[in-house]
Enzyme design. Structure first.
Site, mmCIF file in Angstrom:
data_model
loop_
_atom_site.group_PDB
_atom_site.id
_atom_site.type_symbol
_atom_site.label_atom_id
_atom_site.label_comp_id
_atom_site.label_asym_id
_atom_site.label_seq_id
_atom_site.Cartn_x
_atom_site.Cartn_y
_atom_site.Cartn_z
ATOM 1 N N ARG A 69 12.933 12.687 -7.815
ATOM 2 C CA ARG A 69 13.948 12.511 -8.551
ATOM 3 C C ARG A 69 13.947 13.922 -9.653
ATOM 4 N NH1 ARG A 69 17.403 8.006 -9.439
ATOM 5 N NH2 ARG A 69 16.126 6.987 -7.829
ATOM 6 N N LYS A 178 3.335 1.483 2.761
ATOM 7 C CA LYS A 178 3.299 0.252 2.646
ATOM 8 C C LYS A 178 4.056 -0.041 1.141
ATOM 9 C CE LYS A 178 -0.420 -2.004 1.388
ATOM 10 N NZ LYS A 178 -0.808 -2.006 0.128
ATOM 11 N N GLU A 246 -13.092 -4.922 -4.106
ATOM 12 C CA GLU A 246 -12.878 -3.716 -5.031
ATOM 13 C C GLU A 246 -13.425 -3.921 -6.319
ATOM 14 O OE1 GLU A 246 -9.159 -1.168 -3.985
ATOM 15 O OE2 GLU A 246 -8.492 -3.272 -3.921
ATOM 16 N N ASP A 266 -0.894 -7.529 -1.158
ATOM 17 C CA ASP A 266 -1.205 -6.243 -1.299
ATOM 18 C C ASP A 266 -2.391 -5.900 -0.186
ATOM 19 O OD1 ASP A 266 -1.599 -3.913 -2.557
ATOM 20 O OD2 ASP A 266 -3.225 -4.313 -3.620
ATOM 21 N N HIS A 271 -4.053 -4.551 5.469
ATOM 22 C CA HIS A 271 -5.276 -4.301 5.932
ATOM 23 C C HIS A 271 -6.308 -5.330 6.280
ATOM 24 C CE1 HIS A 271 -3.926 -1.004 3.575
ATOM 25 N NE2 HIS A 271 -4.473 -1.287 2.450
ATOM 26 N N LYS A 367 -9.858 -7.886 -6.953
ATOM 27 C CA LYS A 367 -10.187 -6.776 -7.669
ATOM 28 C C LYS A 367 -11.125 -7.213 -8.511
ATOM 29 C CE LYS A 367 -6.307 -4.235 -6.501
ATOM 30 N NZ LYS A 367 -6.487 -2.894 -5.844
HETATM 31 C C1 BG6 Z 1 -4.037 -0.413 -1.044
HETATM 32 C C2 BG6 Z 1 -3.811 -1.401 -1.991
HETATM 33 O O1 BG6 Z 1 -3.283 -0.354 0.191
HETATM 34 O O2 BG6 Z 1 -5.078 -0.191 -0.501
HETATM 35 C C3 BG6 Z 1 -4.819 -1.100 -3.167
HETATM 36 O O3 BG6 Z 1 -2.570 -1.423 -2.491
HETATM 37 C C4 BG6 Z 1 -6.154 -0.870 -2.749
HETATM 38 O O4 BG6 Z 1 -4.690 -2.367 -4.068
HETATM 39 C C5 BG6 Z 1 -6.266 0.049 -1.695
HETATM 40 O O5 BG6 Z 1 -6.869 -0.656 -3.824
HETATM 41 C C6 BG6 Z 1 -7.688 -0.018 -0.934
HETATM 42 O O6 BG6 Z 1 -7.694 1.112 -0.146
HETATM 43 P P1 BG6 Z 1 -9.280 1.661 0.193
HETATM 44 O O7 BG6 Z 1 -8.790 2.612 1.413
HETATM 45 O O8 BG6 Z 1 -9.694 2.293 -1.079
HETATM 46 O O9 BG6 Z 1 -10.013 0.550 0.574
#
Ligand code: BG6
Length: 513
Positions: A69, A178, A246, A266, A271, A367
């Site tokens: 934008r 995503k 994480e 998320d 994943h 997290k």
């Molecule tokens: C993303 C999530 O898809 O994957 C994030 O939205 C997450 O919240 C991330 O931190 C983790 O990816 P990776 O490759 O760092 O494990």
């Protein structure tokens, strides 16, 4: 374990890699990134294109067009992306101060996604850029915007005549980031909006976990070895654990999005469920997009959560509190102060088919946990202990196979051995395969692999419409049941201690690396 002759990919590309994977100038598409000023473009997409280009997988002359934008000049965009490259690129060799000559392949085009005239202008601009660069006019559109624009952008591209029909001499593919919808209904709606403009083969729904080498290695491990695959079933496996942990909390500008999303949508929807598919799927009839995705869909269709059981025995939701030097979730920018969004979730599911009936699959993500680690643990059944009981050993440690997806990429197998000495004892020992030691090569970033595949027209590592819908069906079932408020946990821990409850009927507990 020593590496045998090097297989495909990367870092230093071998001639064989190039013969198979290089995109020549006549096949090269113009890469158009919608959401070009966002985080993903600077952190991942432009660095991935640079690394592919530097390793000669792409022709020297490219056209990467950033669309967003805000108005800015080509030069401004180039210098912003040059800074991003210096900060985030996996390799910086050859970048230099100005990032030339790579960076001069980038252009910028401001666009309001709701303005149809703007799309006509974009079309003209792309034509000019392609003519100047001598490119054939194939297009790879990458939707890295906020998800509410996905359908509108695709619709406008269609209306402006910027999508080549399937079978035309120039091709169009669209990569969709995503989150793909936020529940089953919205994913179904998005799929039908997409289908109004694009054929399924033109759609590349991305889940970057599938681009990780260690995730692809699950295929090699399971289907390329005679000694493991026969054990992957209910006869031998006690349970499977999937952890995506994480240490980060809410990064810059993330709180608002995350508060509407939560850990389940998320990370589990995409994943974690993809990892589950890869450990649980049948061998596909071929290593080809349709066959691989057919098998994943069968797994997802068979996943169920034990809704007949008491909720606390199969689901734990958590939220992190304040910790030493870190804010609590409720104080993060963009998060509602009374939010009940989960920053941690653990769930026990089953796969109702012949291979896996009765084997619990434990999945957790969160997290602000103690360590950043993604791993899959396959815990095998206890062998008959009869002989050992006579020797005074009541139970035996069970065999455990761990796929360490990241970091410290590895596969480890634990088995029992007799320690030296007169006494007959049994102790668990490890057999380790470490990527770094075995291959002595840096792993490519997932986005490199996936962008190259999209440019080459290989959708094996992208998700199909029915796969995403099935994953949302599972999430819907979990969410419908999840009325409990989240349990609080301290940052730097492994999440709510209540998560161990999920193992009440199963030998074991979470394996905390
Ligand atoms: C993303 C999530 O898809 O994957 C994030 O939205 C997450 O919240 C991330 O931190 C983790 O990816 P990776 O490759 O760092 O494990």
């Amino acid at each position: 374990m020593a590496a045998q002759p090097k297989a495909v990919f990367h870092g230093e590309a071998t001639p064989a890699d190039h013969a198979r994977y290089r995109v020549g100038p006549e096949q090269m598409a113009t890469v158009v990134i919608f959401g070009a000023t966002g985080d993903l473009a600077g952190r991942k997409l432009v660095p991935a294109l640079f690394n592919l280009w530097a390793a000669d997988f792409l022709p020297k002359r490219l056209a990467v067009v950033g669309v967003a934008r805000r108005s800015k000049s080509d030069d401004n965009y180039r210098s912003e992306m040059c800074e991003a490259l210096k900060k985030f690129s996996r390799t910086v060799r050859g970048l230099g101060e100005t990032c030339d000559p790579f960076i001069s392949n980038l252009s910028y085009c401001p666009l309001d996604f709701s303005d149809h005239r703007g799309f006509a202008d974009l079309g003209r601009r792309l034509g000019e850029i392609e003519a100047a660069a001598g490119l054939p006019g194939h297009r790879l559109y990458y939707l890295a915007t906020s998800p509410e624009y996905f359908a509108a952008i695709i619709e406008q591209l269609g209306k402006a005549g910027l999508i080549h029909a399937r079978g035309a001499s120039q091709w169009t593919r669209v990569v969709v980031e995503k989150p793909f919808g936020h529940d089953l209904d919205s994913a179904l709606a998005l799929n039908s909006q997409i289908r109004a403009v694009l054929a399924e083969e033109q759609v590349y729904r991305i889940d970057h976990y599938l681009g990780k080498d260690t995730v692809q290695n699950i295929f090699a491990f399971r289907f390329g070895n005679a000694i493991f695959e026969p054990l992957f079933n209910q006869n031998y496996v006690n349970h499977v654990q999937i952890t995506v942990a994480e240490t980060i909390g809410m990064e810059e500008r993330r709180g608002e999005f995350y508060d509407k999303t939560g850990a389940l949508r998320d990370v589990v929807q995409n994943h974690a469920l993809q990892l589950l598919c890869l450990v649980a799927m049948e061998p596909p009839a071929a290593f080809a997009p349709k066959e691989i995705r057919d098998e994943k869909v069968k797994v997802l269709s068979s996943v169920s959560v034990p809704r007949q059981d008491r909720l606390e025995t199969w689901l734990v939701r958590g939220q992190y509190t304040e910790g030493p030097n870190v804010k609590g979730y409720l104080s993060e920018a963009g998060v509602s102060p009374n939010s009940t969004t989960e920053t941690y979730v653990a769930v026990r599911a089953t796969i109702e088919n012949w291979r896996w009936a009765g084997v619990p699959f434990f999945v957790r993500t969160g997290k602000r946990l103690k360590e950043r680690v993604t791993e899959i643990v396959v815990q095998f059944k206890e062998p008959p202990t009869h002989y050992f009981r006579k020797l005074g050993l009541e139970t035996l440690p069970t065999n455990v196979l761990v796929f360490r997806i990241q970091p410290d990429e590895a596969i480890a197998l634990t088995f029992n051995a007799k320690p030296p000495g007169m006494e007959f004892q049994v102790e668990p020992v490890d057999m380790d395969f470490d990527y770094g030691q075995a291959f002595n090569e840096a792993l490519p970033d997932a986005y490199e692999r996936l962008l190259l595949d999209a440019l080459r027209g290989d959708s094996s590592l992208f998700t199909r419409a029915d796969e995403v819908e099935n994953a949302w069906r599972i999430i819907g079932e979990i969410e419908e049941a999840s009325k409990l408020p989240p349990e609080l946990y301290r940052p730097g821990t492994w999440g709510p201690t209540a998560a161990s409850r999920l193992f009440a009927r199963c030998r074991g507990d979470w394996r905390n690396p």
